[in-house]
Design a protein around this motif. Structure first.
Motif, short mmCIF file in Angstrom:
data_model
loop_
_atom_site.label_atom_id
_atom_site.label_comp_id
_atom_site.label_asym_id
_atom_site.label_seq_id
_atom_site.Cartn_x
_atom_site.Cartn_y
_atom_site.Cartn_z
N MET A 111 0.83 -1.21 0.00
CA MET A 111 0.00 0.00 0.00
C MET A 111 0.86 1.26 0.00
N MET A 112 1.93 1.25 0.78
CA MET A 112 2.81 2.42 0.83
C MET A 112 3.43 2.70 -0.54
N ASN A 113 3.86 1.65 -1.21
CA ASN A 113 4.55 1.82 -2.48
C ASN A 113 3.63 2.11 -3.65
N VAL A 114 2.39 1.66 -3.57
CA VAL A 114 1.46 1.86 -4.68
C VAL A 114 0.58 3.10 -4.48
N ILE A 115 0.34 3.48 -3.22
CA ILE A 115 -0.54 4.63 -2.95
C ILE A 115 0.25 5.82 -2.42
N PHE A 116 0.96 5.61 -1.31
CA PHE A 116 1.59 6.73 -0.61
C PHE A 116 2.78 7.33 -1.36
N PHE A 117 3.69 6.49 -1.85
CA PHE A 117 4.85 7.02 -2.56
C PHE A 117 4.46 7.83 -3.79
N PRO A 118 3.52 7.36 -4.61
CA PRO A 118 3.10 8.21 -5.73
C PRO A 118 2.51 9.55 -5.27
N LEU A 119 1.78 9.57 -4.16
CA LEU A 119 1.25 10.83 -3.64
C LEU A 119 2.36 11.79 -3.24
N LEU A 120 3.48 11.24 -2.83
CA LEU A 120 4.63 12.06 -2.44
C LEU A 120 5.46 12.50 -3.65
N GLY A 121 5.10 12.00 -4.83
CA GLY A 121 5.86 12.34 -6.03
C GLY A 121 7.04 11.41 -6.26
N LEU A 122 7.14 10.34 -5.47
CA LEU A 122 8.26 9.41 -5.60
C LEU A 122 8.01 8.34 -6.67
N GLY A 123 6.76 8.21 -7.11
CA GLY A 123 6.40 7.19 -8.08
C GLY A 123 6.12 5.86 -7.41
N VAL A 124 5.54 4.94 -8.17
CA VAL A 124 5.25 3.60 -7.66
C VAL A 124 6.58 2.92 -7.31
N PHE A 125 6.66 2.36 -6.11
CA PHE A 125 7.88 1.74 -5.59
C PHE A 125 9.07 2.70 -5.65
N ALA A 126 8.79 4.00 -5.53
CA ALA A 126 9.81 5.05 -5.49
C ALA A 126 10.72 5.03 -6.73
N THR A 127 10.15 4.68 -7.88
CA THR A 127 10.94 4.59 -9.10
C THR A 127 11.38 5.96 -9.62
N ASN A 128 10.72 7.02 -9.20
CA ASN A 128 11.11 8.36 -9.66
C ASN A 128 12.37 8.88 -8.97
N THR A 129 12.90 8.15 -8.02
CA THR A 129 14.09 8.61 -7.32
C THR A 129 15.36 8.39 -8.14
N GLY A 130 15.28 7.53 -9.15
CA GLY A 130 16.46 7.24 -9.95
C GLY A 130 17.48 6.35 -9.24
N LEU A 131 17.04 5.66 -8.20
CA LEU A 131 17.95 4.83 -7.42
C LEU A 131 17.72 3.34 -7.62
N GLY A 132 16.98 2.99 -8.66
CA GLY A 132 16.70 1.58 -8.93
C GLY A 132 15.75 0.98 -7.92
N VAL A 133 16.01 -0.28 -7.57
CA VAL A 133 15.12 -1.00 -6.65
C VAL A 133 15.43 -0.70 -5.18
N TRP A 134 16.51 0.01 -4.89
CA TRP A 134 16.97 0.18 -3.51
C TRP A 134 15.97 0.90 -2.62
N PRO A 135 15.31 1.97 -3.05
CA PRO A 135 14.31 2.57 -2.17
C PRO A 135 13.14 1.62 -1.86
N ALA A 136 12.70 0.85 -2.84
CA ALA A 136 11.62 -0.11 -2.59
C ALA A 136 12.08 -1.17 -1.60
N LEU A 137 13.30 -1.66 -1.74
CA LEU A 137 13.82 -2.67 -0.81
C LEU A 137 14.02 -2.09 0.59
N PHE A 138 14.52 -0.86 0.65
CA PHE A 138 14.69 -0.25 1.98
C PHE A 138 13.34 0.03 2.63
N SER A 139 12.36 0.44 1.85
CA SER A 139 11.03 0.66 2.42
C SER A 139 10.44 -0.66 2.92
N LEU A 140 10.77 -1.76 2.27
CA LEU A 140 10.35 -3.08 2.77
C LEU A 140 10.99 -3.34 4.13
#
Length: 162
Positions: A111-140
């Motif tokens: 829910m955080m990665n599909v709803i909250f992160f996009p609301l913050l402008g980070l994109g789904v699974f924080a893909t807009n950060t340009g850091l690859g999968v690492w933000p999604a894994l750290f959020s896990l």
């Protein structure tokens, strides 16, 4: 004489304090991980609290201090998320609080990665950060740290105090 049963939806002191303590312990574990992240320099450009602060500032049209997102996160984790965990505890798969916490954590992470992160402008699974999968894994890791500790503490308090 028959004993009166209190309906489940009516709060009593016992489940309220167990829920609050479990949520507080989960928040302490989460904040310890976030402190480690900050001190170690891990993913320095991935800062969901700063993104949350920016979203709150844009939404209110006022400058919002950095304490506000932390306080809202604390209230959310200490009260809301732990209360929902208590309400769904028996429906979660798993034989103990740790496993139930893992399942609950995966639900929250999704829910955080599909709803909250996009609301913050980070994109789904924080893909807009340009850091690859690492933000999604750290959020896990963030969510699982909270959820597992909360589940273990809640289970221990249930076993000890009923």
């Amino acid at each position: 004489m028959t004993e009166k049963r209190i309906p489940r939806f009516v709060p009593n002191r016992r489940w309220v304090w167990k829920t609050a303590i479990a949520g507080l312990c989960g928040m302490a574990a989460h904040w310890t991980l976030m402190y480690f992240k900050s001190r170690s320099g891990l993913l320095p450009t991935f800062n969901p609290y700063a993104s949350f602060q920016g979203m709150l500032s844009r939404a209110t049209g006022e400058a919002v201090g950095p304490l506000v997102p932390w306080a809202l996160s604390f209230l959310n984790g200490f009260i809301v998320i732990s209360l929902v965990f208590r309400l769904v505890y028996r429906r979660l798969p798993g034989g103990n609080g740790g496993i139930k916490g893992i399942v609950y954590g995966f639900l929250g992470w999704g829910m955080m990665n599909v709803i909250f992160f996009p609301l913050l402008g980070l994109g789904v699974f924080a893909t807009n950060t340009g850091l690859g999968v690492w933000p999604a894994l750290f959020s896990l890791a963030m969510v699982q740290t909270y959820s597992i500790v909360m589940g273990l503490v809640y289970d221990a308090l249930n076993e000890r105090f009923g």
